[in-house]
Design a protein around this motif. Structure first.
Motif, PDB file in Angstrom:
ATOM      1  N   ASP A  39      27.404   5.088  68.898  1.00 24.39           N
ATOM      2  CA  ASP A  39      25.957   5.030  69.157  1.00 24.39           C
ATOM      3  C   ASP A  39      25.632   5.563  70.551  1.00 24.39           C
ATOM      4  OD1 ASP A  39      25.082   4.032  66.762  1.00 24.39           O
ATOM      5  OD2 ASP A  39      25.053   1.933  67.405  1.00 24.39           O
ATOM      6  N   GLU A  40      26.400   5.151  71.536  1.00 21.77           N
ATOM      7  CA  GLU A  40      26.139   5.606  72.911  1.00 21.77           C
ATOM      8  C   GLU A  40      26.263   7.132  73.010  1.00 21.77           C
ATOM      9  OE1 GLU A  40      27.400   2.165  76.047  1.00 21.77           O
ATOM     10  OE2 GLU A  40      29.003   2.974  74.815  1.00 21.77           O
ATOM     11  N   HIS A  42      25.986   9.370  70.507  1.00 20.80           N
ATOM     12  CA  HIS A  42      24.898   9.983  69.746  1.00 20.80           C
ATOM     13  C   HIS A  42      23.586   9.925  70.542  1.00 20.80           C
ATOM     14  CE1 HIS A  42      21.374   9.617  67.085  1.00 20.80           C
ATOM     15  NE2 HIS A  42      21.925  10.647  66.463  1.00 20.80           N
ATOM     16  N   ASP A  43      23.309   8.780  71.139  1.00 19.93           N
ATOM     17  CA  ASP A  43      22.051   8.608  71.869  1.00 19.93           C
ATOM     18  C   ASP A  43      21.971   9.526  73.088  1.00 19.93           C
ATOM     19  OD1 ASP A  43      21.069   6.730  70.092  1.00 19.93           O
ATOM     20  OD2 ASP A  43      21.808   4.997  71.233  1.00 19.93           O
ATOM     21  N   ARG A 149      21.134  -0.203  72.540  1.00 22.36           N
ATOM     22  CA  ARG A 149      22.477   0.040  71.989  1.00 22.36           C
ATOM     23  C   ARG A 149      23.498   0.323  73.078  1.00 22.36           C
ATOM     24  NH1 ARG A 149      19.417   2.813  67.534  1.00 22.36           N
ATOM     25  NH2 ARG A 149      19.212   4.645  68.893  1.00 22.36           N
TER      26      ARG A 149
END
Ligand SMILES: [Fe+2]
Length: 205
Positions: A39-40, A42-43, A149
């Protein structure tokens, strides 16, 4: 840093930004890079391209309409892009938009969003201000989600910084909207949350 600087001349604003980015870089460099969650990662890639949308659209609408919010804020969006790029570098992630010129994106969805926002903003000054508000509330909503996230403190610090900048940008566009006697319907934030940000005072860092 004196809080009045951000409201000063464009030279003052530029100087403030340069010092701010340098401090951010030192803060990031002081922490050894940990492995990021999916998630990190991707963000960060997503936010890098989203900040480019803001910069590229404001550059183009600033050229077309010569409105001060666009001219002032496009420089801040460059700083936001740089802040995310510093994180990408720190964590060894590839830049999704390396050397891409203004108006060109790696991700088709971002390209389509950019194209539609520029087309809307070129129609009139009123539409241009609507576009500015749209970009800022999208940015605030996405930064808040990404922040929720994020686990690494350097990433959280950058997202907080960018979100504060975006709230100030939203306020600047909102003041212009009011001068035009126009209104804005929030699309990404709850309307009450949008109104609360729009009607609260400028924040300093
Ligand atoms: Fe912004």
């Amino acid at each position: 840093m004196e809080p009045t600087r951000t409201a000063g001349s464009s030279h003052d604003r530029h100087q403030h930004r340069v010092e701010h980015i340098a401090a951010l870089r030192r803060h990031i460099a002081a922490h050894p890079a940990q492995a990021l969650s999916a998630d990190e990662q991707h963000d960060l890639l997503h936010m890098r391209e989203e900040e480019k949308i803001a910069r590229d659209v404001y550059v183009q609408l600033g050229e077309r309409w010569g409105l001060r919010p666009f001219l002032n804020i496009s420089g801040a969006e460059q700083a936001h892009m740089d802040a995310i790029a510093t994180l990408l570098e720190h964590y060894g992630l590839p830049d999704p938009v390396p050397d891409l010129p203004v108006g060109v994106f790696a991700t088709p969805a971002f390209q389509a969003l950019h194209d539609s926002l520029v087309a809307q903003g070129l129609r009139s000054e009123r539409e241009a201000i609507q576009v500015g508000l749209h970009i800022e509330e999208l940015d605030i909503a996405d930064l808040a989600q990404a922040r929720g996230r994020a686990q690494q403190p350097e990433i959280v610090a950058v997202y907080d910084d960018l979100e504060r900048g975006s709230r100030n940008h939203l306020r600047a566009f909102y003041r212009h909207l009011q001068r035009l006697g126009d209104r804005y319907v929030a699309q990404h934030m709850a309307q009450a949350a949008f109104d609360a940000v729009a009607q609260s005072p400028h924040e300093t860092c």
